[in-house]
Write an enzyme that holds these catalytic residues in place. Sequence first.
Site: not given
Length: 327
Positions: A111, A192, A195
Amino acid sequence: MKRVLSGIKPSGDLNIGGYSGALQQYIKMQEEYESFFFIPDLHAITVPQDPKELRHRSKEIAAFYIAAGVNPKKSAVFLQSQVAAHAELGWLMETQVHFGELSRMTQFKDKSEGKDSVSSALFTYPALMAADILLYQATHVPVGEDQKQHVELTRDLATRFNNRFGETFVVPEPIIEETGCRIMSLDDPTKKMSKSNPNKSSYILMLDDAATIRKKFSRAVTDSEMSVRYDPENKPAVSNLLEVYSVFSGEEIPVIEKRYEGQGYGGFKKELAEVVIAKLEPIQKTFHEIIDSEELLTILKDGAERAAAIADETVRKAKTAMGILTF
Ligand code: ATP
Ligand code: LTN
């Protein structure tokens, strides 16, 4: 007594990966465990969120829980932010976790990669997650594969704390289903389903309508072999579709393989879409009925009260053990 705690962040549109890795397990587990299903809104704000959207999404996740079958009479459903003990124990856990341990977390690496600046809360995120789990003395934590590392760290922290300050926390076990714990992207089976993928056809959202679901599955990548066979190493894309089929139909993978033996991918993909639509439609209907209801807010309020009764006691115990003056 067996206790379960888990949650889905209100940080974006929920896709079928979250359903598969988490939500469907909640429904099953609440029958056997004392259950706590919360909405980790304090975790969502570790990355920037639009305030109006965050408010709405927090209700959305609660509505998905109920619509998918979480029974609020059995399970406590609540917002993390409504139980102050989460933030409080989160801080206490930050004092126990090592910088090096946090640096090794792959979710943080993923992230933060390529970003100029990230919040320090994104880095200390696992300390708050440990607090979420330990507050309820949860014995089991159902999550997708990507959260395994965080639950392992929680185990280490619970053990460290107990050794240092005396028996305080239950050491929890992750529950990761073999099938569906890592649903992959429809356009790339090495990633994976998420969104954050800019290709909207790469994921199926819980609120996608039937036509959209049919279109997305028809575009899903496969391979040139033309046989519906589970072989994650050599046939990752088709194996991923088989996992989705299995999760949404409740059938074992070998049963599905047998049904499509000797057939190509066309019919399999079409029927897969129908299986997913059949599961999602009733969930979507209930979701729309309750999303703006007073009932939903009452469920959250009641859930927070039940949760706080347990969480407050644990945080008090932890503070006392650490030598924080309590009276
Ligand atoms: P983000 O991609 O923004 O980090 P997320 O979808 O991983 O979000 P949540 O929405 O909080 O994060 O995930 C809820 C639960 O669903 C977690 O237990 C997570 O492990 C699981 N999950 C998420 N994506 C998948 C997936 N593709 N396959 C299986 N489980 C998943
Ligand atoms: N980190 C998780 C969400 C989460 C969670 C938890 C899951 C926060 N606290 C406690 C299980 C138990 C995620 O990103 N999916």
